[in-house]
Design an enzyme around this catalytic site. Sequence first.
Site, PDB file in Angstrom:
ATOM      1  N   VAL A  23       0.835  -1.204   0.000  1.00 21.19           N
ATOM      2  CA  VAL A  23       0.000   0.000   0.000  1.00 21.19           C
ATOM      3  C   VAL A  23       0.867   1.251   0.000  1.00 21.19           C
ATOM      4  O   VAL A  23       0.574   2.232  -0.702  1.00 21.19           O
ATOM      5  CB  VAL A  23      -0.996  -0.001   1.188  1.00 21.19           C
ATOM      6  CG1 VAL A  23      -1.774   1.311   1.256  1.00 21.19           C
ATOM      7  CG2 VAL A  23      -1.960  -1.176   1.072  1.00 21.19           C
ATOM      8  N   CYS A  24       1.961   1.228   0.736  1.00 24.19           N
ATOM      9  CA  CYS A  24       2.863   2.386   0.800  1.00 24.19           C
ATOM     10  C   CYS A  24       3.464   2.683  -0.570  1.00 24.19           C
ATOM     11  O   CYS A  24       3.534   3.840  -0.996  1.00 24.19           O
ATOM     12  CB  CYS A  24       3.987   2.127   1.805  1.00 24.19           C
ATOM     13  SG  CYS A  24       3.399   1.760   3.466  1.00 24.19           S
ATOM     14  N   THR A  25       3.876   1.636  -1.270  1.00 29.13           N
ATOM     15  CA  THR A  25       4.548   1.771  -2.558  1.00 29.13           C
ATOM     16  C   THR A  25       3.589   2.063  -3.702  1.00 29.13           C
ATOM     17  O   THR A  25       3.865   2.905  -4.557  1.00 29.13           O
ATOM     18  CB  THR A  25       5.350   0.491  -2.868  1.00 29.13           C
ATOM     19  OG1 THR A  25       6.319   0.313  -1.827  1.00 29.13           O
ATOM     20  CG2 THR A  25       6.039   0.570  -4.217  1.00 29.13           C
TER      21      THR A  25
END
Length: 149
Positions: A23-25
Amino acid sequence: LVNPFFAKKRVVLFGVPGAFTPVCTNKHLPSFLNNISAFKSKGVDTVACVAVNDPFALQAWAEKLEVKPEDITFIADWNAEFVKELGLDADLSGANLGTRSKRFAMIVDNGKVVTSNVEISPGDLSIASGEKMLEDLSSFSFSPDSDSD
């Protein structure tokens, strides 16, 4: 926030559970990166990302995502001291990640947090997105200069 990094400027700071995580990437960081010019046009001096990772991991992540240093400043909170001070640490041991940052985004004006959005779950991304921060910025009457006094 008592830190020289936040003095006399407007900062949009977002926290991610970890570099290279899905999700961060794929969502969180791009939601800020794709809106850099919109942040600058709303009087933001710096967009910064904090993660409980070492500086080498954050540098590799920035390079992998082709993030220019002038677009997003990466802050390596290797021991979670900063996020713990903010009460934004999370125990993600269940996912084999240990202590990490909650997913959050905030607007800091001359060291003062003027708005802060924290996701309930590390896999969520709605109130801490770049787009939501742009909406929040619209509700403030900041002048475009960086003198936040």
